[in-house]
Design a protein around this motif. Structure first.
Motif, PDB file in Angstrom:
ATOM      1  N   ARG A  99      91.744  -6.282 107.200  1.00  0.00           N
ATOM      2  CA  ARG A  99      90.372  -6.655 107.526  1.00  0.00           C
ATOM      3  C   ARG A  99      89.440  -5.543 107.052  1.00  0.00           C
ATOM      4  NH1 ARG A  99      87.194  -6.649 112.665  1.00  0.00           N
ATOM      5  NH2 ARG A  99      85.690  -8.342 112.514  1.00  0.00           N
ATOM      6  N   VAL A 100      88.461  -5.911 106.276  1.00  0.00           N
ATOM      7  CA  VAL A 100      87.488  -4.950 105.761  1.00  0.00           C
ATOM      8  C   VAL A 100      86.141  -5.254 106.381  1.00  0.00           C
ATOM      9  CG1 VAL A 100      86.354  -4.007 103.723  1.00  0.00           C
ATOM     10  CG2 VAL A 100      88.749  -4.734 103.599  1.00  0.00           C
ATOM     11  N   THR A 101      85.572  -4.245 107.010  1.00  0.00           N
ATOM     12  CA  THR A 101      84.246  -4.403 107.596  1.00  0.00           C
ATOM     13  C   THR A 101      83.326  -3.342 107.020  1.00  0.00           C
ATOM     14  OG1 THR A 101      84.878  -3.010 109.473  1.00  0.00           O
ATOM     15  CG2 THR A 101      85.117  -5.381 109.746  1.00  0.00           C
ATOM     16  N   ASN A 102      82.039  -3.553 107.167  1.00  0.00           N
ATOM     17  CA  ASN A 102      81.108  -2.555 106.651  1.00  0.00           C
ATOM     18  C   ASN A 102      80.028  -2.236 107.679  1.00  0.00           C
ATOM     19  OD1 ASN A 102      79.974  -5.323 105.811  1.00  0.00           O
ATOM     20  ND2 ASN A 102      78.229  -3.971 105.508  1.00  0.00           N
ATOM     21  N   LYS A 103      79.669  -0.974 107.677  1.00  0.00           N
ATOM     22  CA  LYS A 103      78.524  -0.508 108.456  1.00  0.00           C
ATOM     23  C   LYS A 103      77.588   0.155 107.468  1.00  0.00           C
ATOM     24  CE  LYS A 103      80.586   0.162 113.019  1.00  0.00           C
ATOM     25  NZ  LYS A 103      80.844   1.117 114.112  1.00  0.00           N
ATOM     26  N   GLY A 104      76.558  -0.542 107.111  1.00  0.00           N
ATOM     27  CA  GLY A 104      75.682  -0.032 106.060  1.00  0.00           C
ATOM     28  C   GLY A 104      76.449   0.022 104.755  1.00  0.00           C
ATOM     29  N   TRP A 105      76.492   1.191 104.141  1.00  0.00           N
ATOM     30  CA  TRP A 105      77.179   1.324 102.870  1.00  0.00           C
ATOM     31  C   TRP A 105      78.645   1.710 103.002  1.00  0.00           C
ATOM     32  CZ3 TRP A 105      79.174   6.161 102.021  1.00  0.00           C
ATOM     33  CH2 TRP A 105      78.645   7.188 102.808  1.00  0.00           C
ATOM     34  N   GLN A 106      79.072   1.958 104.228  1.00  0.00           N
ATOM     35  CA  GLN A 106      80.447   2.389 104.434  1.00  0.00           C
ATOM     36  C   GLN A 106      81.373   1.200 104.684  1.00  0.00           C
ATOM     37  OE1 GLN A 106      79.641   5.308 107.666  1.00  0.00           O
ATOM     38  NE2 GLN A 106      80.787   6.727 106.347  1.00  0.00           N
ATOM     39  N   LEU A 107      82.529   1.248 104.068  1.00  0.00           N
ATOM     40  CA  LEU A 107      83.545   0.223 104.261  1.00  0.00           C
ATOM     41  C   LEU A 107      84.682   0.774 105.110  1.00  0.00           C
ATOM     42  CD1 LEU A 107      83.816  -1.410 100.707  1.00  0.00           C
ATOM     43  CD2 LEU A 107      82.582  -2.259 102.707  1.00  0.00           C
ATOM     44  N   PHE A 108      85.151  -0.038 106.030  1.00  0.00           N
ATOM     45  CA  PHE A 108      86.263   0.349 106.877  1.00  0.00           C
ATOM     46  C   PHE A 108      87.372  -0.684 106.724  1.00  0.00           C
ATOM     47  CE2 PHE A 108      84.141   3.720 109.132  1.00  0.00           C
ATOM     48  CZ  PHE A 108      82.796   3.379 109.014  1.00  0.00           C
ATOM     49  N   GLU A 109      88.565  -0.200 106.471  1.00  0.00           N
ATOM     50  CA  GLU A 109      89.713  -1.097 106.297  1.00  0.00           C
ATOM     51  C   GLU A 109      90.682  -0.918 107.450  1.00  0.00           C
ATOM     52  OE1 GLU A 109      91.593  -1.316 102.406  1.00  0.00           O
ATOM     53  OE2 GLU A 109      93.546  -1.351 103.378  1.00  0.00           O
ATOM     54  N   SER A 110      91.096  -2.033 108.017  1.00  0.00           N
ATOM     55  CA  SER A 110      92.102  -2.013 109.077  1.00  0.00           C
ATOM     56  C   SER A 110      93.301  -2.824 108.624  1.00  0.00           C
ATOM     57  CB  SER A 110      91.528  -2.611 110.362  1.00  0.00           C
ATOM     58  OG  SER A 110      90.422  -1.871 110.812  1.00  0.00           O
ATOM     59  N   ASP A 111      94.461  -2.225 108.734  1.00  0.00           N
ATOM     60  CA  ASP A 111      95.710  -2.885 108.358  1.00  0.00           C
ATOM     61  C   ASP A 111      96.529  -3.178 109.607  1.00  0.00           C
ATOM     62  OD1 ASP A 111      96.019  -0.721 105.488  1.00  0.00           O
ATOM     63  OD2 ASP A 111      95.101  -2.695 105.658  1.00  0.00           O
ATOM     64  N   TYR A 112      97.124  -4.353 109.628  1.00  0.00           N
ATOM     65  CA  TYR A 112      97.928  -4.765 110.768  1.00  0.00           C
ATOM     66  C   TYR A 112      99.288  -5.256 110.280  1.00  0.00           C
ATOM     67  CZ  TYR A 112      93.249  -4.873 112.791  1.00  0.00           C
ATOM     68  OH  TYR A 112      91.972  -4.539 113.185  1.00  0.00           O
ATOM     69  N   TRP A 113     100.301  -4.981 111.076  1.00  0.00           N
ATOM     70  CA  TRP A 113     101.670  -5.368 110.732  1.00  0.00           C
ATOM     71  C   TRP A 113     102.343  -6.051 111.916  1.00  0.00           C
ATOM     72  CZ3 TRP A 113     103.472  -4.751 105.839  1.00  0.00           C
ATOM     73  CH2 TRP A 113     102.798  -3.873 105.004  1.00  0.00           C
ATOM     74  N   GLY A 114     103.190  -7.015 111.596  1.00  0.00           N
ATOM     75  CA  GLY A 114     104.035  -7.604 112.605  1.00  0.00           C
ATOM     76  C   GLY A 114     105.276  -6.763 112.813  1.00  0.00           C
ATOM     77  N   GLN A 115     106.121  -7.201 113.745  1.00  0.00           N
ATOM     78  CA  GLN A 115     107.337  -6.450 114.082  1.00  0.00           C
ATOM     79  C   GLN A 115     108.448  -6.681 113.071  1.00  0.00           C
ATOM     80  OE1 GLN A 115     107.252  -4.193 116.314  1.00  0.00           O
ATOM     81  NE2 GLN A 115     106.779  -4.907 118.353  1.00  0.00           N
ATOM     82  N   GLY A 116     108.359  -7.743 112.319  1.00  0.00           N
ATOM     83  CA  GLY A 116     109.364  -8.034 111.314  1.00  0.00           C
ATOM     84  C   GLY A 116     110.378  -9.064 111.789  1.00  0.00           C
ATOM     85  N   THR A 117     110.904  -9.796 110.827  1.00  0.00           N
ATOM     86  CA  THR A 117     111.957 -10.768 111.112  1.00  0.00           C
ATOM     87  C   THR A 117     113.032 -10.631 110.044  1.00  0.00           C
ATOM     88  OG1 THR A 117     112.416 -13.123 111.547  1.00  0.00           O
ATOM     89  CG2 THR A 117     110.801 -12.643 109.832  1.00  0.00           C
ATOM     90  N   GLN A 118     114.272 -10.643 110.477  1.00  0.00           N
ATOM     91  CA  GLN A 118     115.393 -10.405 109.562  1.00  0.00           C
ATOM     92  C   GLN A 118     115.747 -11.672 108.797  1.00  0.00           C
ATOM     93  OE1 GLN A 118     117.321  -7.459 108.976  1.00  0.00           O
ATOM     94  NE2 GLN A 118     118.155  -8.713 107.310  1.00  0.00           N
ATOM     95  N   VAL A 119     115.910 -11.520 107.510  1.00  0.00           N
ATOM     96  CA  VAL A 119     116.406 -12.592 106.648  1.00  0.00           C
ATOM     97  C   VAL A 119     117.673 -12.077 105.982  1.00  0.00           C
ATOM     98  CG1 VAL A 119     115.990 -13.950 104.569  1.00  0.00           C
ATOM     99  CG2 VAL A 119     114.152 -13.637 106.243  1.00  0.00           C
ATOM    100  N   THR A 120     118.762 -12.806 106.161  1.00  0.00           N
ATOM    101  CA  THR A 120     120.046 -12.417 105.572  1.00  0.00           C
ATOM    102  C   THR A 120     120.567 -13.570 104.734  1.00  0.00           C
ATOM    103  OG1 THR A 120     120.548 -11.004 107.463  1.00  0.00           O
ATOM    104  CG2 THR A 120     122.369 -11.594 106.014  1.00  0.00           C
ATOM    105  N   VAL A 121     120.836 -13.290 103.471  1.00  0.00           N
ATOM    106  CA  VAL A 121     121.338 -14.306 102.549  1.00  0.00           C
ATOM    107  C   VAL A 121     122.729 -13.891 102.098  1.00  0.00           C
ATOM    108  CG1 VAL A 121     120.893 -15.630 100.458  1.00  0.00           C
ATOM    109  CG2 VAL A 121     118.972 -14.715 101.779  1.00  0.00           C
ATOM    110  N   SER A 122     123.696 -14.728 102.362  1.00  0.00           N
ATOM    111  CA  SER A 122     125.073 -14.414 101.996  1.00  0.00           C
ATOM    112  C   SER A 122     125.463 -15.167 100.729  1.00  0.00           C
ATOM    113  CB  SER A 122     126.020 -14.778 103.132  1.00  0.00           C
ATOM    114  OG  SER A 122     125.891 -16.145 103.460  1.00  0.00           O
ATOM    115  N   SER A 123     126.354 -14.544  99.985  1.00  0.00           N
ATOM    116  CA  SER A 123     126.780 -15.154  98.713  1.00  0.00           C
ATOM    117  C   SER A 123     127.941 -16.105  98.911  1.00  0.00           C
ATOM    118  CB  SER A 123     127.167 -14.058  97.728  1.00  0.00           C
ATOM    119  OG  SER A 123     128.181 -13.257  98.275  1.00  0.00           O
TER     120      SER A 123
END
Length: 123
Positions: A99-123
């Motif tokens: 998410r990028v927000t601005n206050k006047g000429w300044q830009l602020f970036e906020s990054d967010y992450w989930g906890q993750g989910t495992q994907v396993t692919v077997s041959s």
């Protein structure tokens, strides 16, 4: 505080499919970019796919013909449809939002992450 909750991971055989979901605790329309990253054991986290609020999509070269990212603004959810899965797709998949927000000429970036989910692919 923004929460991103992933679901849909699991174990499949090569050639199979999975659909990951990422539910956000706030309107996803407020995020400039959302997407999916993954991290395999002993490897760096890498971008899989991203989608902007205007609908621009970007894929990693190795998944672009197999994975599809989409967003449902009404459900505040981003999806990753993964087809023709390969063992090398095995990783923890993380939902990401920026998410990028601005206050006047300044830009602020906020990054967010989930906890993750495992994907396993077997041959």
């Amino acid at each position: 505080q923004v929460q991103l909750v992933e679901s849909g991971g699991g174990s499949v055989q090569a050639g199979g499919s999975l659909r990951l979901s990422c539910a956000a605790s706030r309107s996803i329309s407020s995020f400039n970019t959302m997407g999916w990253y993954r991290q395999a054991p002993e490897k760096q986290r890498e971008m899989v796919a991203t989608i902007t609020s205007s609908g621009t999509i970007n894929y990693d070269f190795y998944v672009k013909d197999r994975f599809t990212i989409s967003r449902d603004n009404a459900e505040d959810t981003v999806y990753l449809q993964m087809n023709s899965l390969k063992p090398e797709d095995t990783a923890v998949y993380y939902c990401y939002a920026k998410r990028v927000t601005n206050k006047g000429w300044q830009l602020f970036e906020s990054d967010y992450w989930g906890q993750g989910t495992q994907v396993t692919v077997s041959s």
